[in-house]
Design a protein around this motif. Structure first.
Motif, PDB file in Angstrom:
ATOM      1  N   LEU A 251      36.739  42.864 -43.318  1.00 36.14           N
ATOM      2  CA  LEU A 251      36.689  41.410 -43.207  1.00 36.14           C
ATOM      3  C   LEU A 251      38.045  40.765 -43.460  1.00 36.14           C
ATOM      4  O   LEU A 251      38.395  39.757 -42.839  1.00 36.14           O
ATOM      5  CB  LEU A 251      35.675  40.847 -44.210  1.00 36.14           C
ATOM      6  CG  LEU A 251      34.239  41.340 -44.070  1.00 36.14           C
ATOM      7  CD1 LEU A 251      33.401  40.882 -45.263  1.00 36.14           C
ATOM      8  CD2 LEU A 251      33.631  40.829 -42.772  1.00 36.14           C
TER       9      LEU A 251
ATOM     10  N   ASN B 259      32.584  44.882 -44.930  1.00 37.62           N
ATOM     11  CA  ASN B 259      31.194  44.526 -44.743  1.00 37.62           C
ATOM     12  C   ASN B 259      30.363  45.778 -45.010  1.00 37.62           C
ATOM     13  O   ASN B 259      30.503  46.784 -44.302  1.00 37.62           O
ATOM     14  CB  ASN B 259      30.971  44.032 -43.304  1.00 37.62           C
ATOM     15  CG  ASN B 259      29.545  43.629 -43.028  1.00 37.62           C
ATOM     16  OD1 ASN B 259      28.599  44.337 -43.357  1.00 37.62           O
ATOM     17  ND2 ASN B 259      29.374  42.491 -42.386  1.00 37.62           N
TER      18      ASN B 259
ATOM     19  N   ALA C  73      28.223  38.629 -45.552  1.00 32.35           N
ATOM     20  CA  ALA C  73      29.235  39.488 -44.931  1.00 32.35           C
ATOM     21  C   ALA C  73      29.883  40.423 -45.935  1.00 32.35           C
ATOM     22  O   ALA C  73      30.080  41.612 -45.652  1.00 32.35           O
ATOM     23  CB  ALA C  73      30.295  38.629 -44.250  1.00 32.35           C
TER      24      ALA C  73
END
Length: 479
Positions: A35, A28, A92
């Motif tokens: 992630l 991220n 994200a």
């Protein structure tokens, strides 16, 4: 960065998800959080993907246009229903602010639906064979057929919609596709592939290779079994692909350095508002974003002050917050590069009208003036939230300055004079000229691509389908 941990089974080959011996982290950009770890494909994986795609191409060729359209229509509907999850993933893994990610999902839905419509519109024409001596007694027509296997290589800045701009037309035309998403943003691509398979796409019609292109890219694009390479990204990689691909179709969009002209009679408020959006949307990581603005001397100070004030009012921070306008760049190293280019311009005499200090991957939206034409921030694609202002007194001189960029996609002019608008549209060297709008405007149905160096092919659903097809002539002789 290679990871020792067990990576996600993110390679789709032969209709089966598989892992790899090595993986890479997907971070991220705002929080630095890891992630996921995805599998890194190898040249051997690319070979397996090509073999599977050849079978998938036969399965796609066997589908009727109505069946292809139905799959894409279901995929578009499913994406619309799952828009919130997709938008959150885009934010994200890229740092794009959530309102921009939400818009990207809406555009991707439209791209898939346009692809469904165009699948049934890929029509040929009759040919008047008797129009020339020796053709008497003959009649016939031509049709479009799929190329076969297409390698699609996509960037991080629009990880969903730009993938749809390659997959949608390719599948609508009846091809199989091997998708290689950006290193920085593979998770959205995985979700998209899952969605297409759930919509009824034949299992081997779509392959997904995550990882570093340097490990398997040459094996993929050089293969004689790959009929076309469609690439969106930087010029350096594009040149390498062109050298490696050999004799096959290649479509490329290699970025740009978007110029805007603000004439003396322009609506200055409208122009400033549009240029702020066009320059700083997606933290400036936009191939058609505004980078250079040429403003008539009579309205220069007014425009500059309005632009600087609107830029300073932008909210910078957490990309998941609904109110945030500007999030991080894709990585701290990119923000550091932009900082270096900006400092270089300031040291050479430029002045900063808006902006501030870099914080990690966040580079605040910046407005510069008095920038030397030789500065990298002017000559090269900035691909970040920095815009430079230049006064002018002669429209043709402004057009000439606007045309100096090596790569061009869109240019723009703000004016109330129809003759000046037509004059600029004719003489600006760009694939699209926006009148009273920023360079950032794009409709997914329109032809889209580069002008000048690196101009290879067109995207835009209807136009991409034809790039990804070939004509076949059928002629009957009654003699």
């Amino acid at each position: 960065m290679l990871m020792a941990v067990e990576p996600k089974a993110s390679l789709l080959i032969g209709g089966v998800w598989r892992g790899a011996d090595t993986g890479m982290a997907v971070d991220n950009p705002y929080s630095g959080e890891v992630l996921a770890h995805v599998a890194c494909a190898t040249a051997a994986d690319a070979g397996d993907a090509i073999a599977s795609a050849l079978r998938g191409a036969e399965a796609m060729r066997a589908l009727s246009t109505g069946e292809r359209a139905a799959i894409l229509r279901r995929a578009g509907d499913a994406l619309s229903a799952d828009a919130e999850r997709f938008a959150a993933m885009i934010t994200a893994e890229t740092g794009k602010v959530i309102k921009a990610s939400t818009k990207e999902v809406r555009r991707a839905v439209n791209t898939l639906r346009l692809s469904a419509e165009e699948a049934t519109r890929l029509t040929g024409e009759t040919i008047p064979f008797d129009s020339f001596a020796g053709g008497e007694g003959r009649h016939g027509y031509y049709v479009y057929e799929p190329l076969g296997v297409i390698a699609a290589i996509t960037p991080f800045n629009d990880p969903l919609n730009l993938a749809c701009h390659k997959l949608g037309p390719a599948l609508a035309a009846g091809n199989a596709v091997i998708l290689k998403p950006a290193d920085q943003a593979p998770l959205t691509a995985i979700m998209l592939v899952e969605l297409l398979l759930a919509a009824g796409l034949p299992a081997e019609a779509l392959q997904l290779l995550t990882g570093y292109g340097r490990d398997f890219g040459a094996a993929l694009v050089a293969s004689d079994e790959v009929a076309m390479v469609s690439f969106t990204g930087g010029a350096r990689v594009g040149e390498e692909i062109a050298r490696t691909a050999g004799i096959k179709r290649v479509a490329m969009e290699l970025g740009a350095n978007g110029p805007v002209i603000v004439a003396a009679d322009a609506d200055v408020e409208k122009a400033a508002e549009a240029c702020v959006s066009g320059a700083f949307w997606a933290a400036g990581q936009n191939c058609i974003g505004v980078q250079r603005i040429y403003v008539h001397a009579s309205v220069y100070a007014d425009f500059r002050d309005r632009l600087a004030a609107k830029t300073a009012a932008l909210i910078v921070g957490d990309p998941m917050a609904a109110e945030t306008d500007i999030g991080p760049m894709i990585a701290a190293c990119e923000a550091e590069r932009l900082e270096e280019w900006t400092d270089e311009a300031l040291a050479a005499g430029a002045a900063r009208c808006a902006g501030g200090a870099r914080q990690g991957a966040i580079f605040p939206p910046t407005v510069l003036e008095n920038v030397p034409a030789s500065a990298r921030i002017v000559r090269r694609e900035a691909f970040g939230p920095v815009v430079s202002l230049f006064p002018f007194t002669d429209l043709d001189a402004a057009i000439a300055a606007a045309n100096r960029a090596e790569h061009a996609i869109h240019a723009a002019i703000f004016t109330e004079n129809i003759r000046d608008a037509h004059h600029a549209a004719r003489h600006l060297h760009a694939a699209g000229v926006m009148i009273n709008d920023s360079t950032d405007y794009r409709l997914d149905a329109m032809p889209f691509g580069g002008a000048g160096r690196g101009n290879m092919g067109r995207e835009g659903v209807r136009f991409a389908i034809r790039e990804m097809s070939q004509t076949k002539v059928i002629c009957f002789s009654a003699r």
